[in-house]
Design an enzyme around this catalytic site. Structure first.
Site, PDB file in Angstrom:
ATOM      1  N   GLU A  72      -0.508  -2.250   5.468  1.00 26.23           N
ATOM      2  CA  GLU A  72      -0.215  -2.203   6.305  1.00 26.23           C
ATOM      3  C   GLU A  72      -0.256  -0.763   6.979  1.00 26.23           C
ATOM      4  O   GLU A  72       0.553  -0.609   8.395  1.00 26.23           O
ATOM      5  CB  GLU A  72       1.828  -2.295   5.555  1.00 26.23           C
ATOM      6  CG  GLU A  72       2.514  -2.617   7.219  1.00 26.23           C
ATOM      7  CD  GLU A  72       3.401  -0.932   7.500  1.00 26.23           C
ATOM      8  OE1 GLU A  72       2.697  -1.365   8.807  1.00 26.23           O
ATOM      9  OE2 GLU A  72       3.436  -0.079   7.522  1.00 26.23           O
ATOM     10  N   GLU A  73      -0.280  -0.048   6.112  1.00 24.14           N
ATOM     11  CA  GLU A  73      -0.230   1.769   7.079  1.00 24.14           C
ATOM     12  C   GLU A  73      -1.991   1.616   7.524  1.00 24.14           C
ATOM     13  O   GLU A  73      -2.039   3.133   8.350  1.00 24.14           O
ATOM     14  CB  GLU A  73      -0.132   2.432   5.580  1.00 24.14           C
ATOM     15  CG  GLU A  73       1.585   2.705   4.943  1.00 24.14           C
ATOM     16  CD  GLU A  73       1.852   3.051   5.681  1.00 24.14           C
ATOM     17  OE1 GLU A  73       2.306   3.338   6.953  1.00 24.14           O
ATOM     18  OE2 GLU A  73       3.197   2.675   4.869  1.00 24.14           O
ATOM     19  N   ARG A 100      19.044  -5.538  13.574  1.00 21.05           N
ATOM     20  CA  ARG A 100      18.595  -4.941  14.465  1.00 21.05           C
ATOM     21  C   ARG A 100      17.269  -6.783  15.970  1.00 21.05           C
ATOM     22  O   ARG A 100      16.752  -7.071  15.401  1.00 21.05           O
ATOM     23  CB  ARG A 100      17.993  -4.267  15.702  1.00 21.05           C
ATOM     24  CG  ARG A 100      18.099  -3.962  17.184  1.00 21.05           C
ATOM     25  CD  ARG A 100      17.136  -3.088  17.744  1.00 21.05           C
ATOM     26  NE  ARG A 100      17.260  -2.711  19.213  1.00 21.05           N
ATOM     27  CZ  ARG A 100      18.950  -2.085  19.304  1.00 21.05           C
ATOM     28  NH1 ARG A 100      19.808  -1.218  18.593  1.00 21.05           N
ATOM     29  NH2 ARG A 100      18.847  -2.328  20.702  1.00 21.05           N
ATOM     30  N   ASP A 102       0.741  -1.398   0.284  1.00 17.60           N
ATOM     31  CA  ASP A 102       0.005  -0.422  -0.208  1.00 17.60           C
ATOM     32  C   ASP A 102       0.400   1.433  -0.233  1.00 17.60           C
ATOM     33  O   ASP A 102       1.947   1.425   0.630  1.00 17.60           O
ATOM     34  CB  ASP A 102      -0.946  -0.097   1.404  1.00 17.60           C
ATOM     35  CG  ASP A 102      -0.349   0.064   2.845  1.00 17.60           C
ATOM     36  OD1 ASP A 102       0.944  -1.081   2.561  1.00 17.60           O
ATOM     37  OD2 ASP A 102      -0.864   0.731   3.086  1.00 17.60           O
TER      38      ASP A 102
HETATM   39 NI    NI Z   1       6.865   0.837   6.129  1.00 15.57          NI
END
Ligand code: NI
Length: 382
Positions: free
Chosen positions: A168-169, A213, A102
């Site tokens: 995802e947003e 990480r 997206d």
């Molecule tokens: Ni992103």
């Protein structure tokens, strides 16, 4: 982009075939060969961004590509998601690779020839649409990975699941979406996924470098709503009131002691923010209630639990001490788990990253207090 592209490939090839150097060389050569194609895909997606749960064009291109490669394809997963399954010729684990599709409701103001001119409706308003978070690259990279891995299917030890997810947003108001819905619809099963990998490009990392990480990498998020109920009175006679404004002021200050006094800041960061406060409508009337909203960011599940418990105690006891009552909703509308990279698996992948990009180009990064819905997959597999 090329380096990151290779990174994804090498991670998968070493996972599946235990450091098979010949296979890795083949991967690298193939990656060089299709680099220009991947760049062209990325620019096409960049020019034609789509908002969350509306990635119809993007999903269509992905599905067609995977089908042409002979990959089993499922479309319409969690609205517009596409899932491909590539079964290798040798036995091995099931590895999922994820890209998000997206764009964002942002007007593009970049001078590139493939800049987006797309407009769409978002929460009842006309907005510009832009791939402002790099998901265009993620899609193009994973399409390239699919092309190369399908070309060496017989040598592949295990199964690769390609996950192209929408939203995802965040989904549009009132809709479900994203990784949470993908998981709910069973993307991590049939076949069961043993490990899942994602990557995110960003413009702060120099080209050719990879940052990583282990452990808490991106924050878990809970939003919260706090309602303080008191008793209204004329502002000239506060003794006849239970003043929710004064109670709220005490609560806001007391909440700031959680990060400074209760969180072990040598281990992980955390954030408690009140971003909105509403109460009253006249200078001389003490209102009946105050509403506050805020966000909590944590980098471990234990910290998340501790901070939420402390908030509940501080809010209810501060209200009680003043004769007021409090209602607390955590999460109020949204919850993302911590993006937590399995420490042992991260360690296992590091040699591949270093061989691909060069040891000096693989850097440990600081944690981020922003969030990623990739964390929902990590609740099912490392
Ligand atoms: Ni992103």
């Amino acid at each position: 982009m090329k380096k990151i592209f290779l990174y994804a490939l090498v991670v998968i090839s070493t996972t599946a075939s235990a450091q098979n150097d010949a296979l890795k060389n083949k991967v690298n050569q193939s990656a060089d060969k299709i680099e220009s194609k991947v760049i062209a895909w990325r620019r096409d997606f960049h020019e034609h961004p789509e908002l969350g749960n509306n990635e119809f064009r993007t999903a269509g291109i992905i599905a067609k590509h995977l089908q042409l490669l002979g990959i089993e394809v499922k479309t319409g997963v969690a609205k517009t998601g596409v899932v491909g399954i590539l079964r290798g010729g040798k036995p091995g684990p099931v590895i999922a690779l994820r890209a998000d599709m997206d764009g964002l409701p942002v007007i593009e103001r970049t001078p590139v020839p493939f800049a987006s001119k797309v407009k769409a409706q978002y929460n009842g308003q006309e907005v510009g649409v832009m791939h402002a978070c790099g998901h265009d690259s993620h899609v193009a990279i994973l399409m390239g990975v699919a092309e190369i891995l399908s070309s060496m299917k017989n040598d592949l030890a295990g199964t690769v699941k390609f996950i192209f997810q929408p939203a995802e947003e965040g989904a549009p108001l009132g809709e479900e979406g994203g990784a949470e819905l993908m998981v709910k619809e069973g993307v991590m099963e049939n076949p069961h996924v043993d490990a899942v990998f994602g990557l995110h490009i960003n413009s702060q990392t120099e080209v050719g470098k990879i940052t990583y990480r282990p452990g808490g990498t991106m924050a878990g998020v809970n939003d919260m709503k706090i309602t303080i109920k008191g008793r209204s009175a004329h502002g000239a006679y506060p003794w006849s009131s239970i003043d929710p404004i004064v109670v709220s002021a005490q609560i806001i200050n007391n909440l700031q002691t959680i990060v400074s006094r209760n969180l072990n800041v040598t281990e992980n960061a955390g954030v408690v923010t009140i971003g909105s406060i509403h109460g009253g409508n006249r200078s001389n009337i003490i209102p009946e209630q105050v509403e506050m909203m805020g966000t909590i960011r944590t980098l471990s599940a234990e910290d998340e639990k501790m901070i939420i418990e402390r908030i509940k105690v501080i809010v209810t006891k501060t209200a009680e001490a003043n004769g007021a009552t409090a209602e607390i909703k955590i999460p109020y509308t949204s919850h993302y788990p911590v993006t937590f990279n399995d420490v042992a698996l991260t360690e296992k992948m590091l040699p591949s990253l270093r061989k691909t990009a060069g040891t000096e180009n693989v850097l440990l990064k600081a944690a981020v207090t922003g969030a990623e819905d990739f964390s929902f997959y990590q609740q099912k597999a490392p």
